[in-house]
Write a protein that holds these residues in place. Sequence first.
Motif, PDB file in Angstrom:
ATOM      1  N   LEU A 171       1.057  -1.311   0.173  1.00 39.44           N
ATOM      2  CA  LEU A 171      -0.438   0.626   0.176  1.00 39.44           C
ATOM      3  C   LEU A 171       1.290   1.153   0.046  1.00 39.44           C
ATOM      4  N   GLY A 172       2.039   0.882   0.107  1.00 35.17           N
ATOM      5  CA  GLY A 172       2.873   2.203  -0.174  1.00 35.17           C
ATOM      6  C   GLY A 172       3.506   2.916   1.588  1.00 35.17           C
ATOM      7  N   LYS A 173       3.233   2.873   2.056  1.00 39.44           N
ATOM      8  CA  LYS A 173       3.240   2.466   3.602  1.00 39.44           C
ATOM      9  C   LYS A 173       4.312   1.771   4.207  1.00 39.44           C
ATOM     10  N   TRP A 174       5.978   2.777   3.735  1.00 35.70           N
ATOM     11  CA  TRP A 174       7.032   2.459   3.615  1.00 35.70           C
ATOM     12  C   TRP A 174       7.058   1.954   5.299  1.00 35.70           C
ATOM     13  N   GLN A 175       6.974   3.316   6.130  1.00 36.71           N
ATOM     14  CA  GLN A 175       7.384   3.672   7.232  1.00 36.71           C
ATOM     15  C   GLN A 175       6.761   2.407   8.493  1.00 36.71           C
ATOM     16  N   GLU A 176       4.837   2.127   8.206  1.00 38.41           N
ATOM     17  CA  GLU A 176       5.176   1.679   9.188  1.00 38.41           C
ATOM     18  C   GLU A 176       4.843  -0.127   9.272  1.00 38.41           C
ATOM     19  N   ALA A 177       4.903  -0.664   7.415  1.00 41.40           N
ATOM     20  CA  ALA A 177       5.777  -1.831   7.192  1.00 41.40           C
ATOM     21  C   ALA A 177       6.756  -1.723   7.937  1.00 41.40           C
ATOM     22  N   ILE A 178       7.733  -0.805   8.151  1.00 37.98           N
ATOM     23  CA  ILE A 178       9.711  -1.420   9.153  1.00 37.98           C
ATOM     24  C   ILE A 178       8.612  -1.520  10.128  1.00 37.98           C
ATOM     25  N   ILE A 179       8.287  -1.035  11.000  1.00 42.19           N
ATOM     26  CA  ILE A 179       7.947  -1.281  12.241  1.00 42.19           C
ATOM     27  C   ILE A 179       6.962  -2.777  12.454  1.00 42.19           C
ATOM     28  N   SER A 180       6.683  -2.826  11.825  1.00 41.73           N
ATOM     29  CA  SER A 180       6.349  -4.577  11.747  1.00 41.73           C
ATOM     30  C   SER A 180       7.040  -5.479  11.714  1.00 41.73           C
ATOM     31  N   TRP A 181       7.640  -4.414  10.712  1.00 41.32           N
ATOM     32  CA  TRP A 181       9.402  -5.497  10.347  1.00 41.32           C
ATOM     33  C   TRP A 181      10.009  -6.046  11.842  1.00 41.32           C
ATOM     34  N   ASP A 182      10.281  -4.606  12.403  1.00 38.48           N
ATOM     35  CA  ASP A 182      10.759  -4.370  13.762  1.00 38.48           C
ATOM     36  C   ASP A 182      10.484  -5.251  14.239  1.00 38.48           C
ATOM     37  N   ARG A 183       9.346  -5.349  14.888  1.00 42.91           N
ATOM     38  CA  ARG A 183       8.208  -6.217  15.870  1.00 42.91           C
ATOM     39  C   ARG A 183       8.509  -8.132  15.852  1.00 42.91           C
ATOM     40  N   VAL A 184       8.676  -8.222  13.783  1.00 46.42           N
ATOM     41  CA  VAL A 184       9.486  -9.349  13.892  1.00 46.42           C
ATOM     42  C   VAL A 184      10.584 -10.310  13.840  1.00 46.42           C
ATOM     43  N   LEU A 185      11.079  -8.948  14.126  1.00 52.64           N
ATOM     44  CA  LEU A 185      12.772  -9.001  14.470  1.00 52.64           C
ATOM     45  C   LEU A 185      13.443  -9.204  15.930  1.00 52.64           C
ATOM     46  N   GLY A 186      12.059  -8.348  16.372  1.00 54.86           N
ATOM     47  CA  GLY A 186      12.430  -8.625  18.103  1.00 54.86           C
ATOM     48  C   GLY A 186      11.930  -9.651  18.782  1.00 54.86           C
ATOM     49  N   VAL A 187      11.501 -10.778  18.236  1.00 52.38           N
ATOM     50  CA  VAL A 187      10.787 -11.531  18.195  1.00 52.38           C
ATOM     51  C   VAL A 187      11.922 -12.810  17.536  1.00 52.38           C
ATOM     52  N   GLN A 188      11.979 -12.775  16.505  1.00 59.01           N
ATOM     53  CA  GLN A 188      12.950 -13.726  15.308  1.00 59.01           C
ATOM     54  C   GLN A 188      14.530 -12.799  14.682  1.00 59.01           C
ATOM     55  N   PRO A 189      15.259 -13.265  15.719  1.00 62.99           N
ATOM     56  CA  PRO A 189      16.487 -11.280  14.726  1.00 62.99           C
ATOM     57  C   PRO A 189      16.824 -11.939  13.949  1.00 62.99           C
ATOM     58  N   ASN A 190      17.007 -13.474  13.565  1.00 66.65           N
ATOM     59  CA  ASN A 190      17.539 -14.142  12.132  1.00 66.65           C
ATOM     60  C   ASN A 190      16.354 -13.998  11.327  1.00 66.65           C
ATOM     61  N   PHE A 191      15.158 -13.529  11.227  1.00 67.26           N
ATOM     62  CA  PHE A 191      14.190 -13.457  10.254  1.00 67.26           C
ATOM     63  C   PHE A 191      14.732 -13.238   9.095  1.00 67.26           C
ATOM     64  N   LEU A 192      15.280 -14.137   7.602  1.00 67.10           N
ATOM     65  CA  LEU A 192      15.156 -13.622   6.978  1.00 67.10           C
ATOM     66  C   LEU A 192      15.352 -12.451   5.444  1.00 67.10           C
ATOM     67  N   SER A 193      13.767 -12.804   5.846  1.00 67.30           N
ATOM     68  CA  SER A 193      12.516 -12.470   5.147  1.00 67.30           C
ATOM     69  C   SER A 193      12.116 -10.861   5.558  1.00 67.30           C
ATOM     70  N   ALA A 194      12.087 -11.010   6.740  1.00 69.43           N
ATOM     71  CA  ALA A 194      12.002  -9.231   7.134  1.00 69.43           C
ATOM     72  C   ALA A 194      13.758  -8.502   6.650  1.00 69.43           C
ATOM     73  N   TRP A 195      14.442  -9.019   7.447  1.00 67.63           N
ATOM     74  CA  TRP A 195      15.460  -8.013   6.977  1.00 67.63           C
ATOM     75  C   TRP A 195      16.067  -7.315   6.137  1.00 67.63           C
ATOM     76  N   TYR A 196      15.041  -8.915   5.203  1.00 67.60           N
ATOM     77  CA  TYR A 196      15.717  -7.584   3.153  1.00 67.60           C
ATOM     78  C   TYR A 196      14.432  -6.800   2.949  1.00 67.60           C
ATOM     79  N   HIS A 197      13.050  -7.104   3.311  1.00 74.18           N
ATOM     80  CA  HIS A 197      12.357  -6.368   2.878  1.00 74.18           C
ATOM     81  C   HIS A 197      11.929  -4.880   4.111  1.00 74.18           C
ATOM     82  N   LYS A 198      12.939  -5.248   4.772  1.00 78.30           N
ATOM     83  CA  LYS A 198      12.887  -3.869   5.873  1.00 78.30           C
ATOM     84  C   LYS A 198      14.137  -2.964   4.675  1.00 78.30           C
TER      85      LYS A 198
END
Length: 383
Positions: free
Chosen positions: A317-344
């Motif tokens: 939806l083009g909401k990149w900053q909000e997307a990053i916040i969601s991926w930061d929540r992912v990485l807070g639980v799974q620090p090595n989640f490859l997909s979240a790092w790449y998409h961030k």
Amino acid sequence: MIKKLKQWLKQIPATIQAYDPLNDEDENHHDNEGNGSNTKTSSHKSLGSVKDSDLEFLFHQLLQGVANGWQENRIEQFFEKLTPRITVEIWLDWLQRYRNQLMASPAPHYHFAARMIILGEVTASLPFLRPVGDLAYEIGTELLNRRQNNPIVESLRSRLNQDTENDPDKDLELTESASSLGDVLSLLQNNPEFAENTAKELGINTVDPGMIMEKIVQETELESIPFKESPSPETINDLFNLGLEKAETGDLEEAIAFWDQVLSVDRKFTQAWHNRGSALAYLNRFEEAIHSFDQAIAINVNDYYSWNNRGNALYSLGKWQEAIISWDRVLGVQPNFLSAWYHKGLASEKLNLTSDAIVCYQKCLSIDPNHTLSRNALTRINT
């Protein structure tokens, strides 16, 4: 495609962008389970640069379109967009192989068959595409004919007989000898009065045999589910699994309908919320998808798969900053989640945060040194 979609619906995050099966760089060709693996799918046969799984995915898109009312012009546009990379000859060659796969499967594929019938009907006036439509029609008819003592036929027979007012035996006589959906299709094609009465009973404004057949399958399958006022956990799980089965065949709309039934009884069925959101995102219905992921997260705040998919939908939806916040929540639980790092990293690039993007891509390569997408991204940034 079926194996990939099944895994994706259970846990694997959806791709950020709409899946383009003709793009070999698309992340959907990789394993995104967050364990660092980046092995390309190799279980399907390839037609030059077009894989069988890609053709299957596209064909399901086409059938979903005709079920939603695509007519000749829209279908021609669909095929023209894929030409010359995918020719009519390639489609016919693949359909013959796929026919063998469908006939060997124990699943009935009723929706799939009905939609192939519709495709055949709509393409009858398109000389260039008619061979594809004719073969699809033939396969659909074969699928409808292969089951005897069909419970859907029995349900239709009872339904038509129950509400007939003037001549209660008329429709029953028409369906008395029908033991397969193929027999019912023949009745719809050859008896206009039967088609009109059936369409009226089903509440649809068309006498097109394929569309009527689609509606028959949709309604009678739902009616056949034993759903009591207080469903047992087993019944709820059955409904959930029926949704998975629909998703495995590419019928995401029907899958969502089953998961909606689950959630109407158990609002805390986290996996149903997650799968519903994933299916909606796959259909590009991103706002609805985000709502479903929010529901899953409200039940389990550490559901990092839902956080990840939420980020994907926000990115779309083009909401990149909000997307990053969601991926930061992912990485807070799974620090090595490859997909979240790449998409961030991708979202950071969109926000012109180049140094942040580089950190993300470098992290991906520390998790998986062979992650081509991150390596390509770094090359792109440095050139």
